[in-house]
Design a protein around this motif. Structure first.
Motif, short mmCIF file in Angstrom:
data_model
loop_
_atom_site.label_atom_id
_atom_site.label_comp_id
_atom_site.label_asym_id
_atom_site.label_seq_id
_atom_site.Cartn_x
_atom_site.Cartn_y
_atom_site.Cartn_z
N ASN A 66 0.81 -1.21 0.00
CA ASN A 66 0.00 0.00 0.00
C ASN A 66 0.84 1.27 0.00
O ASN A 66 0.31 2.37 0.20
N ARG A 92 -7.14 16.18 -8.07
CA ARG A 92 -6.24 15.16 -7.53
C ARG A 92 -5.19 15.83 -6.67
O ARG A 92 -4.99 17.05 -6.72
N GLU A 145 -3.07 1.00 -12.31
CA GLU A 145 -4.14 0.67 -11.37
C GLU A 145 -3.63 -0.33 -10.35
O GLU A 145 -3.19 -1.43 -10.70
N THR A 150 -7.21 1.38 -6.97
CA THR A 150 -6.82 2.78 -6.97
C THR A 150 -5.88 3.09 -8.14
O THR A 150 -4.82 2.47 -8.26
N PRO A 195 -5.30 10.12 -5.37
CA PRO A 195 -6.65 10.49 -4.93
C PRO A 195 -6.59 11.50 -3.79
O PRO A 195 -5.68 11.48 -2.95
N THR A 198 -5.23 11.19 0.18
CA THR A 198 -4.11 10.27 0.33
C THR A 198 -3.10 10.86 1.31
O THR A 198 -2.78 12.05 1.26
N LEU A 218 -1.48 4.44 0.31
CA LEU A 218 -2.81 4.29 -0.23
C LEU A 218 -3.73 3.68 0.82
O LEU A 218 -3.33 2.77 1.57
#
Length: 219
Positions: A66, A92, A145, A150, A195, A198, A218
């Motif tokens: 992550n 973003r 991705e 995500t 995103p 984050t 993430l």
């Protein structure tokens, strides 16, 4: 430490240039000692500069399912919410890393996943710190991705000195965190779009290392 494959041609041409200019000076100005030493020193400086630019140092990489790892060496010049208009077309969190000519210029995948989008844009060569460079300079856009769904966008941007962007990925590729996805020659920038919300682990002006420094986490 080794030399990156992208440097082989440039280094060979540099050595040829150094040989020619030194041979010319030795032949034409054999009696002018100060001029010969000046050219010798310039040749040494040029060779060292080119070699250090294309260096590929050995590293112990940071990894984590992550974690978003810095894709490049350099200094953090932007951390802000912004409109990403090419792929997401919404707001973003942008993090930008500026690479000076003395940095390692290898670009590495910040996460593992599937390449969902790739596009190369020819363009200008504005200074990499110029805000317009993100949309007007020569650049590539890659969207990977993560397995949790995500998407993370990262963009190579050529600078005032950079005249060639190299990439090693295409749509549909399954890429691995910290593996090389590209190289930019002679000064440049990498933007990462995450995103909103984050957790970013960096600060402005922080010096980072590609494949080592944790950029974000993430959720």
């Amino acid at each position: 430490m080794t030399i990156h494959k992208e440097g082989y041609t440039t280094i060979a041409l540099s050595i040829l240039f150094i040989f020619i200019i030194n041979a010319f000076v030795d032949y034409k100005y054999a009696d002018i000692t100060w001029l010969k030493w000046l050219i010798y020193l310039f040749s040494l400086f040029l060779l060292i500069t080119v070699l250090q630019f294309f260096r590929n140092p050995s590293r112990t990489f940071t990894s984590g399912e992550n974690l978003v790892i810095c894709p490049a060496d350099g200094k953090v010049v932007v951390i802000e919410e912004t409109e990403e208009g090419e792929y997401f077309k919404d707001k973003r969190l942008q993090v930008s890393i500026f690479m000076s000519p003395v940095n390692v210029h290898i670009n590495r995948n910040p996460i593992s996943g599937i390449v969902k989008f790739f596009k190369y844009h020819p363009g200008k060569y504005l200074a990499a710190w110029n805000p317009k460079s993100s949309t007007e300079n020569e650049r590539t856009t890659v969207v990977v991705e993560h397995k949790n769904g995500t998407p993370v966008l990262f963009r190579q941007i050529a600078g005032a000195l950079a005249r060639r962007i190299v990439w090693y990925v295409k749509e549909g590729d399954n890429v691995t965190q910290n593996k090389e996805f590209g190289f930019i020659k002679f000064g440049s920038r990498v933007d990462i779009f995450l995103p909103l919300g984050t957790k970013v682990n960096l600060e402005l002006d922080q010096v980072v290392k590609g494949g080592i420094t944790v950029l974000a986490e993430l959720s």
